[in-house]
Scaffold this motif. Sequence first.
Motif, PDB file in Angstrom:
ATOM      1  N   ASN A 149       2.150 -15.720 -23.402  1.00 47.27           N
ATOM      2  CA  ASN A 149       1.286 -16.748 -22.845  1.00 47.27           C
ATOM      3  C   ASN A 149       2.094 -17.659 -21.915  1.00 47.27           C
ATOM      4  OD1 ASN A 149       2.718 -18.479 -24.563  1.00 47.27           O
ATOM      5  ND2 ASN A 149       1.084 -18.544 -26.101  1.00 47.27           N
ATOM      6  N   ARG A 150       1.420 -18.628 -21.331  1.00 49.06           N
ATOM      7  CA  ARG A 150       2.061 -19.479 -20.322  1.00 49.06           C
ATOM      8  C   ARG A 150       3.266 -20.223 -20.884  1.00 49.06           C
ATOM      9  NH1 ARG A 150      -0.631 -22.231 -15.705  1.00 49.06           N
ATOM     10  NH2 ARG A 150       0.757 -23.887 -14.958  1.00 49.06           N
ATOM     11  N   ARG A 151       3.101 -20.804 -22.086  1.00 50.59           N
ATOM     12  CA  ARG A 151       4.194 -21.583 -22.679  1.00 50.59           C
ATOM     13  C   ARG A 151       5.406 -20.706 -22.957  1.00 50.59           C
ATOM     14  NH1 ARG A 151       6.161 -22.930 -27.736  1.00 50.59           N
ATOM     15  NH2 ARG A 151       4.660 -21.549 -28.757  1.00 50.59           N
ATOM     16  N   HIS A 152       5.153 -19.535 -23.523  1.00 50.19           N
ATOM     17  CA  HIS A 152       6.267 -18.645 -23.862  1.00 50.19           C
ATOM     18  C   HIS A 152       6.934 -18.095 -22.602  1.00 50.19           C
ATOM     19  CE1 HIS A 152       8.742 -16.345 -26.448  1.00 50.19           C
ATOM     20  NE2 HIS A 152       8.185 -15.180 -26.215  1.00 50.19           N
ATOM     21  N   PHE A 153       6.145 -17.923 -21.547  1.00 52.87           N
ATOM     22  CA  PHE A 153       6.725 -17.434 -20.300  1.00 52.87           C
ATOM     23  C   PHE A 153       7.826 -18.370 -19.813  1.00 52.87           C
ATOM     24  CE2 PHE A 153       6.847 -17.874 -15.658  1.00 52.87           C
ATOM     25  CZ  PHE A 153       7.311 -16.616 -15.317  1.00 52.87           C
ATOM     26  N   ALA A 215       3.316 -12.206 -18.083  1.00 54.87           N
ATOM     27  CA  ALA A 215       2.619 -13.225 -18.865  1.00 54.87           C
ATOM     28  C   ALA A 215       1.270 -13.519 -18.235  1.00 54.87           C
ATOM     29  CB  ALA A 215       3.455 -14.504 -18.953  1.00 54.87           C
ATOM     30  N   ARG A 216       0.332 -13.890 -19.090  1.00 51.83           N
ATOM     31  CA  ARG A 216      -0.965 -14.367 -18.588  1.00 51.83           C
ATOM     32  C   ARG A 216      -0.830 -15.848 -18.306  1.00 51.83           C
ATOM     33  NH1 ARG A 216      -6.878 -13.776 -21.607  1.00 51.83           N
ATOM     34  NH2 ARG A 216      -8.155 -14.430 -19.804  1.00 51.83           N
ATOM     35  N   PHE A 217      -1.053 -16.212 -17.048  1.00 48.71           N
ATOM     36  CA  PHE A 217      -0.804 -17.585 -16.618  1.00 48.71           C
ATOM     37  C   PHE A 217      -2.066 -18.418 -16.577  1.00 48.71           C
ATOM     38  CE2 PHE A 217       1.668 -20.566 -13.819  1.00 48.71           C
ATOM     39  CZ  PHE A 217       2.765 -20.650 -14.645  1.00 48.71           C
ATOM     40  N   GLY A 218      -3.193 -17.765 -16.395  1.00 48.98           N
ATOM     41  CA  GLY A 218      -4.480 -18.453 -16.354  1.00 48.98           C
ATOM     42  C   GLY A 218      -5.566 -17.484 -16.757  1.00 48.98           C
ATOM     43  N   GLY A 219      -6.809 -17.762 -16.384  1.00 48.17           N
ATOM     44  CA  GLY A 219      -7.914 -16.891 -16.765  1.00 48.17           C
ATOM     45  C   GLY A 219      -7.719 -15.449 -16.316  1.00 48.17           C
ATOM     46  N   ILE A 224       4.749 -12.152 -13.175  1.00 48.73           N
ATOM     47  CA  ILE A 224       5.760 -11.190 -13.605  1.00 48.73           C
ATOM     48  C   ILE A 224       7.095 -11.644 -13.049  1.00 48.73           C
ATOM     49  CG2 ILE A 224       6.540  -8.799 -13.562  1.00 48.73           C
ATOM     50  CD1 ILE A 224       3.646  -7.953 -13.078  1.00 48.73           C
ATOM     51  N   LEU A 225       8.055 -11.884 -13.925  1.00 52.93           N
ATOM     52  CA  LEU A 225       9.405 -12.244 -13.515  1.00 52.93           C
ATOM     53  C   LEU A 225      10.254 -10.979 -13.476  1.00 52.93           C
ATOM     54  CD1 LEU A 225      11.253 -14.734 -12.870  1.00 52.93           C
ATOM     55  CD2 LEU A 225      12.042 -14.555 -15.226  1.00 52.93           C
ATOM     56  N   LEU A 226      10.964 -10.778 -12.359  1.00 56.65           N
ATOM     57  CA  LEU A 226      11.757  -9.572 -12.143  1.00 56.65           C
ATOM     58  C   LEU A 226      13.233  -9.956 -12.004  1.00 56.65           C
ATOM     59  CD1 LEU A 226       9.365  -8.179  -9.418  1.00 56.65           C
ATOM     60  CD2 LEU A 226       9.500  -7.323 -11.749  1.00 56.65           C
TER      61      LEU A 226
END
Length: 305
Positions: A149-153, A215-219, A224-226
């Motif tokens: 999720n956003r926080r964990h990202f 990660a899902r950032f919103g709806g 994606i971090l590379l």
Amino acid sequence: MRVLIADDERIPRTLLTRMVQGWEYETVEADSGDSAWEILNQPEPPRIAIIDWVMPKMSGVEICQDLQNRTDGPLIYTILLTSKTDEASLVYALEQGAHDFLTKPASPAELRARLLVGKRFIWADDRLNESLAQMEEMATTDALTGVANRRHFFQLAERELSRAQRNRSPVALMMIDVDHFKEINDSHGHSAGDAALCHLVSVCRLGLRRTDIIARFGGDEFVILLPDCDTETALLTATRLKEAVCTNPIPKQGKPFQLRVTIGVATTDEKRLPADTITTLLRLADEALYEAKAAGRNRIALRDQ
């Protein structure tokens, strides 16, 4: 339940082994402290250890101390065997990490009861750890798609970017938005919208490295971090993902439908990694995504630092 029986004297060790096996426990023996410690450090060690206090090379108390100080591996319930009977010795053994204390020669009924206590203790600890792991997963994972999720990202990204700064390696970030997602929900139903998001994640996972972070950032927005990814590779990856998403229809009862995505790509030069790299990458990727949407969607745009 496996039980370690550690005693440097063969006859008491053999008697204990036969006794414990008679209660339908699996047993493993050790004739010294260092061999007992080696067994307890195996990938799947015995979960209960009956350990003699006085042994060559490593005492039972030292084993209890080291187990108590260890931060990895499962809990091992320790029962310390000794000929000592004074209260001070009992207190000392428990203070050093022993879970239980038994005077030699061990009474069969008392030993069996102590083993049952140890089993209950281990089962309770395992259930607690399972619950904590489930709570951690719920707190860090998007319930629908299973990605971060956003926080964990942000937590994962900070760790990877710190590594990139130490190694002076390039980093890229993609921001992916599902085109006309509201129309999918309106035309096919919200279950189809959920299926579209899960489809997008499945396709991305197949096309990414294990080190990449999605990660899902919103709806309907994903990031994606590379790590260790330069501009050319990031664009190739984005192109490959977009084509894979668009060419694989989403199965739906009645008629499958196609998914279209727009991707904003941001990269940063390994020689100029700022302290706020994640903030910079997100801003650049968002700008690139907005540009791609303004140009007609279903395309890729790039912003670099």
